[in-house]
Design a protein around this motif. Structure first.
Motif, PDB file in Angstrom:
ATOM      1  N   VAL A  25       0.859  -1.173   0.000  1.00 32.70           N
ATOM      2  CA  VAL A  25       0.000   0.000   0.000  1.00 32.70           C
ATOM      3  C   VAL A  25       0.895   1.221   0.000  1.00 32.70           C
ATOM      4  CG1 VAL A  25      -1.811   1.271   1.205  1.00 32.70           C
ATOM      5  CG2 VAL A  25      -1.797  -1.225   1.281  1.00 32.70           C
ATOM      6  N   SER A  26       0.623   2.162  -0.877  1.00 32.00           N
ATOM      7  CA  SER A  26       1.439   3.371  -0.951  1.00 32.00           C
ATOM      8  C   SER A  26       0.574   4.511  -1.460  1.00 32.00           C
ATOM      9  CB  SER A  26       2.646   3.154  -1.876  1.00 32.00           C
ATOM     10  OG  SER A  26       2.203   2.845  -3.185  1.00 32.00           O
TER      11      SER A  26
ATOM     12  N   CYS B  24       8.560   1.345   4.516  1.00 30.60           N
ATOM     13  CA  CYS B  24       8.212   0.158   5.323  1.00 30.60           C
ATOM     14  C   CYS B  24       9.277  -0.156   6.367  1.00 30.60           C
ATOM     15  CB  CYS B  24       7.987  -1.075   4.432  1.00 30.60           C
ATOM     16  SG  CYS B  24       6.541  -0.944   3.377  1.00 30.60           S
ATOM     17  N   GLN B  25       9.924   0.854   6.939  1.00 33.36           N
ATOM     18  CA  GLN B  25      11.009   0.584   7.887  1.00 33.36           C
ATOM     19  C   GLN B  25      10.757   1.139   9.288  1.00 33.36           C
ATOM     20  OE1 GLN B  25      13.617  -1.387   7.094  1.00 33.36           O
ATOM     21  NE2 GLN B  25      12.527  -1.639   5.146  1.00 33.36           N
ATOM     22  N   ASP B  26       9.716   1.909   9.484  1.00 29.57           N
ATOM     23  CA  ASP B  26       9.510   2.529  10.799  1.00 29.57           C
ATOM     24  C   ASP B  26       8.959   1.541  11.828  1.00 29.57           C
ATOM     25  OD1 ASP B  26      10.459   4.874   9.834  1.00 29.57           O
ATOM     26  OD2 ASP B  26       8.485   5.779   9.470  1.00 29.57           O
TER      27      ASP B  26
ATOM     28  N   SER C 179       5.358  11.057  -1.355  1.00 28.71           N
ATOM     29  CA  SER C 179       5.467  10.502   0.000  1.00 28.71           C
ATOM     30  C   SER C 179       6.175   9.164  -0.045  1.00 28.71           C
ATOM     31  CB  SER C 179       4.062  10.332   0.604  1.00 28.71           C
ATOM     32  OG  SER C 179       4.157   9.639   1.822  1.00 28.71           O
ATOM     33  N   ARG C 180       6.996   8.914   0.960  1.00 23.53           N
ATOM     34  CA  ARG C 180       7.725   7.649   1.057  1.00 23.53           C
ATOM     35  C   ARG C 180       7.068   6.700   2.054  1.00 23.53           C
ATOM     36  NH1 ARG C 180      13.967   8.953   1.780  1.00 23.53           N
ATOM     37  NH2 ARG C 180      14.101   6.768   1.149  1.00 23.53           N
ATOM     38  N   TRP C 181       5.904   7.089   2.562  1.00 28.89           N
ATOM     39  CA  TRP C 181       5.204   6.201   3.496  1.00 28.89           C
ATOM     40  C   TRP C 181       4.604   5.029   2.730  1.00 28.89           C
ATOM     41  CZ3 TRP C 181       0.575   3.878   4.126  1.00 28.89           C
ATOM     42  CH2 TRP C 181       0.296   3.336   5.388  1.00 28.89           C
ATOM     43  N   LYS C 182       4.797   3.821   3.288  1.00 28.78           N
ATOM     44  CA  LYS C 182       4.288   2.624   2.631  1.00 28.78           C
ATOM     45  C   LYS C 182       3.908   1.596   3.700  1.00 28.78           C
ATOM     46  CE  LYS C 182       6.963   3.186  -1.590  1.00 28.78           C
ATOM     47  NZ  LYS C 182       7.387   4.546  -1.197  1.00 28.78           N
TER      48      LYS C 182
ATOM     49  N   LEU D 288       4.286  -7.623   8.895  1.00 30.97           N
ATOM     50  CA  LEU D 288       3.599  -6.386   8.529  1.00 30.97           C
ATOM     51  C   LEU D 288       4.531  -5.235   8.883  1.00 30.97           C
ATOM     52  CD1 LEU D 288       1.015  -4.914   7.579  1.00 30.97           C
ATOM     53  CD2 LEU D 288       0.295  -4.876   9.968  1.00 30.97           C
ATOM     54  N   LYS D 289       4.872  -4.428   7.884  1.00 34.30           N
ATOM     55  CA  LYS D 289       5.755  -3.287   8.090  1.00 34.30           C
ATOM     56  C   LYS D 289       5.091  -2.047   7.518  1.00 34.30           C
ATOM     57  CE  LYS D 289       9.853  -6.198   7.367  1.00 34.30           C
ATOM     58  NZ  LYS D 289      11.086  -6.386   6.563  1.00 34.30           N
ATOM     59  N   TRP D 290       5.373  -0.940   8.133  1.00 28.70           N
ATOM     60  CA  TRP D 290       4.852   0.319   7.609  1.00 28.70           C
ATOM     61  C   TRP D 290       5.739   1.462   8.069  1.00 28.70           C
ATOM     62  CZ3 TRP D 290       2.995  -2.271  11.748  1.00 28.70           C
ATOM     63  CH2 TRP D 290       2.707  -1.562  12.910  1.00 28.70           C
TER      64      TRP D 290
END
Length: 1732
Positions: free
Chosen positions: A1298-1299, A1331-1333, A1305-1308, A1325-1327
């Motif tokens: 999902v992006s 996807c690194q936070d 934006s680099r949020w994914k 599950l990463k986001w």
């Protein structure tokens, strides 16, 4: 002497008490001042109160004998509404004038010896004024005992006859006396009380008085003065207090306080003039409730022109509803109900003519008619149904409401009886059921008010039962019994018993569901006559001849009568020998549910059940899901005296694998009352026919005729009765059954015929589609009064105290839906055509729900109201306006909806409490005060510290990294402390800027909890909680919001098209020609994997520096085609880190000698583990150990060594061994890390699950979705979702990305799940930024735990948002308590802070061990019962687990299903039945036995078996299927197969070509036969062993030596006649098939026998005959081998003419003696005479 006697007489006279009864002398008028007032409110100072005060002058004159006159002068009524005691009373001049008019004439009353007799009032005097006079005269009621100063008695008063205590203080020196009396108003024999709407609330007569939530007392103080001829009452005071505690809190009570004061002012010589008009007798001092209409707790209405008022009210109601003013509409609806209760039938008819054709008015009109509940409204409704003015759905809705709300009296019951015979009702089965059930409920409510119920009321129901019995109409029988059950009258018991075989043998032929309904009809009767019902239910429960489900229903009814210890103990003792395990399991689980109950009303029953279950065998607690159970969930608060229970009765049938009858109910307890809130039941039979192939003509085959003939040779055998598919359901509300339905094939066809004119379902589908295509448009409104509860008691003042509760519910919807389908539907429509169509849908739907509840405590009369009024509202409102385009062929869905343009309140809850004062003379002038005073502006010292705006937003620091489409959270909090800190307000908002809206949760509260922290004080004030959707103003206006979903191969192109709709880069075409490359760039996947690989390389360097390499127990290196950097990082990161200094107190420590290891081997093992390339291979060492270091203790031993030690260790100290860690070629070792190092730090699951491989490199997405907001002058903003799957034989994987569609934006969000192998599944599950936070990972693996097969679930959360941590901490706080309640053990021990592990080990097919390890807590338990059996065997090595080519998770499901199927096996002399009962039986040679056959009416198959004479181990079988006769036997060491007498090859599969399939093929060393359509899943035969597996739907339908497949193990030895054999030999021999002794090889026949030697039975000579025939050689043959068998005998006198000649059945006789006789098993037939 004379002087002495005179002195004694004078002394005695002086010692006597003077007369204290008040006396009014002739010729005198006594003038008294009178003042009384009533206040309602909370006892705390500073809160608003409401009340009234009455002051006046009284003149009392003695007339003659006991008659007195009372004249009331100068009455003055004042109202109080304000804050006590600062605010003054307010005079009500107009109401005072009204009272003065009714007090203008004198009242007459009888008064003798201090007791008030009859009261006489003017004819036109209102009942209110008469009751006020009663309140005045009640003060003069005094009962004097001359010989006692302190005494108790039952005294009559205005409140009834109540227990009264007197204390007299006599001051004869001063000619004065003080009399004090007090009454307990809760201890009254004939209390004056009026209840409405409480017929379904059952009081508990045995409950203690302390649990009552309404308590009242009254105290009187009299001052008397002696005179020459009696006593004069100079003053009297009374004080009455009622305390109402809704939540049974000692400090949380509202109070009604009433005071009276009567003081003598003057005594005049002028008497009161006699009244000019005739006075009428108004009865005694007891309070009289108005015979007029009771005023509802709503604003007063001045009745003038009811027609005009109803018209105006209805118009205002509809207008308010259309404008959204639902609160005003609900109030108007109640006013309309009030008006309908006083109008005539003609007036209702004229209003109906005016509004019937206008739908909005029509709905409100009919609902108000139902809620009014008067005779005229009920008669009007009946007339409209008779005239067919209501359609079928309107009648179905109004009938239950009308019967529920109607006031039961003789007039309404007469009208209700005409409903039963109405032709229009008889034509509609649904209406007929509703009417009969409603009539039964009306009878129940009416008879609850009288001690004796008239028989003529029950006669229509009894007539229906009689008529249905004569016609054998099962549906009408069920309806009559249900209606009789609703009535609940003991006079119906005799009728009910006619439907029970225990009491009426003729009822044995009725269906079982009729028997069950008859037992259930006794439930409400038990409330009036529990002893009689208990006797009946106990006899039904003990009757073993009845079906199990009937006996289980009797058990439910029996326990509802609250039996005592003797009855419960008798039930427990009967269970010890109970032949039906279904009944035993159900009763035992019911006792267990009752034993743990905490309900005070069931305390004695709970104690009795606690004792009873100790008498029962523990085996009943270990029965599987196949047996009936009772599930009980409930709790009770002794603090608040309230509770609830939820029970589910699961009643299994022998013919089904799962419950056939399910009854679930919710019961509430409040104070000393109980109410059955709702009950739903589902009963089914014959549903197995629906899951198997139909239309097979079994009756036309030879097997059917063969089994019919065979049944004649098996003595007493009968096929099972036919069972048509049927589903019955009923719903009970408040203990009354309101709806019932029987759904069978005929009912379904009848419905389809009425809708489409055809019994085929395809025209029905077409008609529905065509109706939908025409569009749906309209407005639907369903208003209803949810309830009206009123409790009214008198006060000493003479006005009523009312506690009332009423509610109005409103459901409405407005819809405008237009659907276009292309291409149009063809004439030869098929549902599959819908998959090729395109649909355009334009919809505007506005559903709304509203509930308004009003509660009142205070005075509520038709003249004035005063008290506390509580209003609570709930509303839910939404708008769904969208355009949708569905392309079924292209797999595309597009939905468009407008953005938020205005504020919308989605849901809201509001409550408020007021002190109100209203009166009829000033109807437009209402006094209303909030209970809490309005506070002033607080000083700064009272204000809490307010943080700055930036610090009050917990997510603000991260918002720069979150795209605009993700919700921005803001929390605005405000605390306002005006006086004492009682006002609270807080708002929580989440903004969705890209969608142009924000959702807010608003909380506001202002209550009096600062005075006393009780629930009542928390409700007192104002409360508001609402969820609001608000528009958000952005830079560019949003035109619309669009959601598009594309499935299939076009998903990638859909995402690319969306991304290309904005400005394009110049070199985009040249750089990204490939679609997958374009998609990878659009989604930002490239950045995700680049960052992931960099992170792994960095972590690899850190690990090499620290030289830490510990074996990861469950993170396996994955070999997958990756880039060079990815593969290297994966290989190097296979090992994880472990915390070294945790779990110290729980480590497993053993000496090096016990481990069989040395430091040398330890170091060698450690060095091996430090090599990343051999992290797994080190487990192959036989023994290993490690010394203490920073990684903690380790212990490895062989499996055999561990097995010796495991019994001494707690379950949480064992370790889990993954299945995929096992090397099949080497010896298996249980090698693990102890609890101190059993977890892995930050990277374990993420390395095992997050393999840096993008499925999009080789696979197209299977689903793409785009959610975007389309702006007018800006690029669209929103989210895009892409789903990939990869299914391979060895593994499968799914990825979700999902992006943002803007790209800036680099949020994914990245989700990845994969089945690594057949034993392991992992997911992550990463986001966040690329996807690194944040990350959450999980893994499920199978393996071994303490030598048992097990499954392990691990969860890792390296980093999660703060809200997740807060929620987890909140949930974590409940875990210890929940574990304790559920019986789990727990241990405090520290572990890794970001890990959780759950292990479930299967210790047996029905039990498992569970260990849950959390960061600071370990929860564990052993031998937990499983609902389903799971095939397993302890100690199964991992190498023998299912192979990797089949997924163990899917195979586990198949294993459970296969394990549920029944199997019967015969090997040598050992037989195991379908019910898993094993016994030994040696078959007589050459005699066919019925091993298993279909005993249903279809008679589908027969399997016979015989032992061959030449070998005791060899057998032959004969199988009959349809027109096939299959013989299998062994000849010359080879298996022979014959089909219909013709030899068939065994190496070539044989398949039948009939309607039902049959397959015979070779398998292993024998043959297998599969005929699933007949019910035989598999039959295997190899000459020595025979195994048969039948289908699920054959449960309860088989018979023979293999049993009935009904789980009734106690009844396994059932002979063909149904008689239970005494032993296994008799059982087996009973299924021998007799042959012609001259034509067949079997020379045995079953014959009745007589005991050879004479017996003395009951001290008389007798001859005894066997109840069942015994195996004997045929005539002319002699026995060469016998076996003893136990047989029951029936004995008759020796002189009886009864003989064995001509006897065919004796099993119907009584069994008198059990004796052992010889049964022949082999014969020699040298003298047999056979015709040539």
């Amino acid at each position: 002497m004379k002087g002495l006697i005179l002195a004694l007489v004078l002394a005695l006279v002086g010692g006597q008490k003077q007369d204290l009864e008040p006396v009014f002398h002739t010729g005198k008028t006594y003038l008294y001042g009178y003042e009384s007032f009533i206040l309602h409110g909370l006892p705390s100072r500073g809160l608003a109160m409401a009340g009234v005060r009455l002051t006046c002058k009284l003149e009392i004159t003695y007339m003659s004998h006991s008659d007195h006159l009372l004249q009331i002068q100068s009455p003055k009524l004042e109202e109080y509404n304000g804050f006590w005691p600062t605010d003054p009373f307010t005079a009500s001049s107009r109401l005072t004038e009204t009272l003065a008019a009714c007090f203008s004439q004198a009242f007459k009353f009888e008064y003798t010896d201090g007791r008030v007799g009859s009261i006489f009032a003017p004819e036109d005097c209102p009942i209110l004024c008469t009751n006020l006079v009663r309140g005045i005269l009640n003060m003069m009621q005094i009962t004097i005992k001359k010989s006692q100063n302190v005494y108790e008695l039952q005294e009559a008063g205005i409140e009834g006859i109540c227990q009264t205590r007197y204390v007299i203080q006599d001051d004869s020196k001063n000619n004065r006396a003080i009399i004090s009396k007090s009454k307990d108003l809760m201890d009254c024999q004939e209390k004056a009380v009026k209840n409405m709407g409480m017929a379904y609330i059952r009081p508990c007569p045995t409950c203690p008085l302390k649990v009552r939530n309404v308590k009242g007392t009254v105290m009187f103080t009299y001052k008397m003065k002696y005179d020459d001829s009696g006593a004069l009452m100079t003053s009297a005071m009374s004080e009455q207090v009622y305390q109402i505690s809704p939540f049974n809190e000692p400090d949380g009570a509202a109070v009604m306080e009433a005071r009276q004061e009567l003081s003598l002012v003057d005594i005049k010589r002028t008497p009161i003039s006699a009244p000019k008009t005739q006075l009428q007798n108004q009865g005694s001092l007891r309070y009289h409730f108005s015979g007029e209409l009771l005023q509802m707790p709503i604003p007063l209405i001045r009745i003038k022109n009811t027609d005009l008022q109803l018209t105006e009210t209805l118009q205002q109601l509809v207008q308010n509803n259309e404008e959204g003013a639902t609160k005003e509409a609900s109030t108007k609806f109640l006013q309309m109900v009030q008006l309908f209760r006083i109008v005539t039938l003609d007036q209702i008819e004229s209003l109906w003519i005016q509004f019937a054709n206008d739908l909005p008015y029509r709905h409100w009109f009919l609902s108000a008619i139902c809620a009014a509940g008067t005779t005229d409204t009920f008669r009007f409704l009946k007339q409209k149904i008779h005239d067919e003015k209501l359609n079928i759905w309107e009648a179905a809705v109004t009938l239950p409401l009308a019967f529920h709300f109607v006031t039961p009296n003789k007039q309404t019951l007469e009208v209700a009886s005409t409903f039963l015979t109405c032709p229009q009702i008889q034509k509609a089965p649904m209406h007929r059921i509703i009417v009969y059930l409603g009539y039964g409920s009306m009878v129940n409510k009416y008879c609850a008010q009288t001690s004796l119920c008239p028989n003529e009321l029950l006669q229509p129901l009894h007539n229906l039962a009689t008529e249905a019995t004569s016609k054998s109409d099962a549906k009408d029988m069920a309806l009559a019994l249900k209606a009789i059950g609703n009535a609940g009258e003991p006079a119906s018991i005799k009728r009910i018993l006619k439907f029970l075989p225990t009491f009426s043998p003729a009822a044995a032929s009725l269906p079982n569901r009729i028997h069950a309904n008859a037992v259930l009809a006794l439930r409400k009767i038990a409330r009036k006559d529990p002893v009689k019902v208990r006797e009946i239910a106990l006899q039904v429960f003990m009757d073993n001849t009845l079906a199990p489900n009937i006996r289980m229903v009797a058990c439910v009814v029996l326990f509802e009568t609250k039996p005592g210890l003797p009855t419960v103990t008798a039930m427990a003792i009967s269970l010890l020998t109970e032949p039906s395990l279904q009944v035993a399991s159900f009763t035992y689980s019911h006792m267990k549910a009752l034993a743990v109950g905490r309900i005070p009303q069931l305390y004695n029953l709970s104690a009795a059940c606690n004792i009873a279950i100790k008498l029962l065998s523990p085996r009943l607690d270990r029965l599987s899901y196949r047996y009936s159970k009772v599930i009980h969930v409930g709790d009770y608060s002794f603090e608040y005296q309230a509770g609830a229970i939820w029970r589910v009765y699961l009643m299994n049938s022998p013919s089904t694998m799962f419950p056939s009858d399910i009854i679930t109910k919710v019961r509430g307890y409040y104070a000393n009352t109980a109410t059955d809130i709702i009950e739903v039941a589902l009963q089914s039979q014959g549903l197995t026919k629906l899951i198997r192939k139909q239309n097979i003509p079994f009756a036309e085959y030879d097997t059917y005729r063969t089994l019919k003939e065979l049944g004649k040779t098996l003595l007493g055998w009968k096929e099972l009765p036919p069972e048509d598919p049927l589903v019955s359901a009923y719903v009970k509300v408040l203990g009354q059954e309101i709806a019932s339905a029987d759904i069978d094939k005929d009912a379904i066809q009848q419905i389809m015929m009425s809708l489409t004119g055809s019994s085929n379902w395809q025209p029905l589908v077409k008609k529905v589609v065509e109706e939908v295509q025409r569009g749906i448009s309209g407005r639907w409104t369903l208003p209803a009064m949810a309830g009206e509860l009123r409790h009214i008691v008198p006060t000493v003042v003479g006005v009523p105290l009312e506690l009332s509760l009423c509610g109005v519910a409103l459901a409405q919807a407005a819809a405008d839906v237009d659907i276009q389908i292309s291409p149009p539907l063809s004439d030869n429509f098929r549902p599959s055509q819908l998959l090729e169509t395109k649909m355009d849908i334009h919809a505007d739907i506005k559903p709304k729900a509203y509930f308004h509840m009003i509660a009142m405590m205070g005075i509520n009369t038709q003249y004035f109201q005063s008290g506390l009024e509580f209003h609570a509202e709930f509303s839910a409102n939404t708008t769904m306006k969208f355009d949708a385009k569905i392309n079924m062929k292209e797999k595309n869905l597009k939905i468009e909806t407008p953005p938020c343009h205005q504020e919308v309140e989605l849901a809201a809850v509001r409550s408020e409490v007021y002190a109100i004062s209203r009166n009829m003379e000033e109807i437009d002038y209402e006094k209303k005060s909030q209970l809490l005073p309005k506070g002033e502006v607080p000083s700064i010292s009272n204000e809490p510290f307010q943080p700055s705006e930036s610090s009050s937003r917990p997510g603000s620091w991260k918002q720069s990294n979150i795209p605009s489409v993700i919700s921005k959270q803001s929390s605005e909090e405000a605390h306002h402390h005006s006086i004492g800190g009682r006002f609270y307000a807080r708002n929580f908002c989440r903004k969705f800027e890209s969608l142009g809206c924000s959702a807010c949760l608003s909380l506001k509260s202002q209550n009096s909890a600062f005075l006393r922290n009780t629930y009542l004080h928390k409700l007192i004030g104002e409360l508001e909680a609402k969820i609001v959707l608000k528009p958000v103003h952005t830079d560019a206006d949003i035109d619309k919001i669009q959601l598009e979903i594309q499935a299939g191969s076009k998903g990638a192109s859909k995402v690319i098209d969306v991304a290309s709709s904005g400005p394009k880069e110049e070199d985009e075409t040249s750089l990204y020609e490939d679609i997958q490359a374009k998609l990878k760039k659009i989604l930002g996947i490239e950045n995700v994997f680049q960052v992931a690989n960099k992170t792994r390389r960095r972590k690899k360097r850190i690990q090499s520096k620290e030289k830490i390499a510990v074996m990861d127990l469950w993170a396996k290196p994955i070999a997958s085609p990756l880039s060079s950097s990815s593969s290297s990082s994966t290989a190097s990161s296979a090992d994880g880190k472990e915390p070294g200094n945790e779990y110290k107190k729980d480590e497993i420590r053993q000496s090096g000698k016990k481990r069989g290891s040395s430091s040398k081997s330890s170091s060698r093992s450690s060095s091996g583990r430090r090599s990343s390339s051999s992290s797994v291979s080190t487990t192959s060492s036989k023994i290993c150990s490690s010394s203490k270091d920073h990684s903690g203790d380790r212990h490895c031993s062989e499996n055999t060594e561990y097995s010796k030690q495991q019994a001494n260790l707690p379950v949480y100290r064992f370790w889990f061994k993954p299945a995929d860690k096992q090397d099949p070629g080497r010896e298996v070792l249980n090698c693990s890390i102890s609890s101190s190092s059993s977890s892995v730090s930050g990277e374990g699951i993420s390395r095992a699950t997050s393999q840096p491989k993008f499925l999009g490199d080789s696979k197209p997405p299977i689903l793409a979705a785009v959610l975007r907001a389309i702006h007018r002058n800006k690029q669209p903003t929103g989210l895009q979702l892409v789903l990939y799957t990869d299914t391979q034989p060895m593994r499968s994987r799914i990825q979700l990305f999902v992006s943002s569609i803007t790209g800036s934006s680099r949020w994914k969000l990245c989700a990845d799940a994969s089945a690594i192998n057949s034993h392991k599944v992992s997911g992550s599950l990463k986001w966040g930024e690329n996807c690194q936070d944040y990350q959450i990972a999980t893994q499920i693996a199978t393996g071994q735990y303490a030598a048992y097969p097990a499954m392990q679930v691990k969860l890792e959360w390296p980093k999660v948002p703060s809200i997740v941590r807060t929620t987890a901490k909140w949930f974590y706080s409940f875990l210890p308590g929940a574990a304790y309640v559920l019986g789990y053990s727990q241990r405090q021990q520290r572990g890794p802070s970001h890990w959780a592990t759950l292990v479930m080990a299967l210790t047996s097919p029905r039990t498992c061990d569970v260990v849950l390890k959390l960061p600071e807590l370990t929860i564990y338990d052993r031998a937990i019962r499983l609902p389903l059996p799971f095939p397993s065997s302890p100690g199964t090595p991992i190498s023998k687990l299912p192979s990797s080519d089949r997924n163990v998770f899917s195979q586990a499901t198949l294993s459970v299903i296969e394990n549920l199927k029944a199997r019967c096996s015969v090997f040598q002399n050992t037989i195991t039945t379908f019910n898993s009962v094993e016994f030994n039986y040696s078959m007589p040679a050459n005699c066919y036995h019925v091993l298993v056959q279909d005993c249903s009416p279809e008679l589908k198959f027969l399997v016979m078996m015989k032992r061959l004479e030449e070998s005791a181990d060899l057998t032959a079988i004969n199988v009959r299927l349809a027109s096939h006769e299959v013989d299998m036997c062994v000849s010359n060491g080879l298996i022979q197969l014959k089909i219909n007498g013709v030899q068939a090859p065994t190496d070539v599969p044989y398949t039948s070509n009939s309607d039902a399939s049959m397959l015979i093929s070779s398998e292993k060393e024998g043959l297998s036969l599969k005929a699933p359509d007949y019910g035989i899943d598999k039959l295997y035969y190899d000459g020595h062993r025979l195994e048969i597996q039948v289908a699920f739907w054959m449960a309860g339908k088989t018979c023979g030596i293999c049993g009935k497949y009904d789980a009734e193990k106690e009844r396994e030895y059932q002979m063909p006649s149904g008689y239970l054999a005494k032993d296994a030999v008799s059982f087996g021999q009973s299924w021998i098939i007799s042959e012609d002794p001259c034509a067949g090889a079997c020379k045995l026949q079953r014959k009745f026998v007589q005991i050879e030697k004479p017996v003395a039975f009951e001290k008389k000579a007798a001859k005894c005959f066997s109840m069942e025939p015994v195996l004997r050689c045929v005539e002319g043959c002699s026995a060469t081998r016998t076996v003893p068998v136990s047989v029951g005998f029936h004995c008759v006198p020796a002189a009886s003419t009864l003989s064995l000649e001509g006897q065919t059945r004796l099993d119907q006789k009584s069994e008198d003696v059990v004796s052992t006789v010889s049964a022949h098993t082999a014969c020699s037939c040298q003298q047999q005479s056979c015709p040539a």
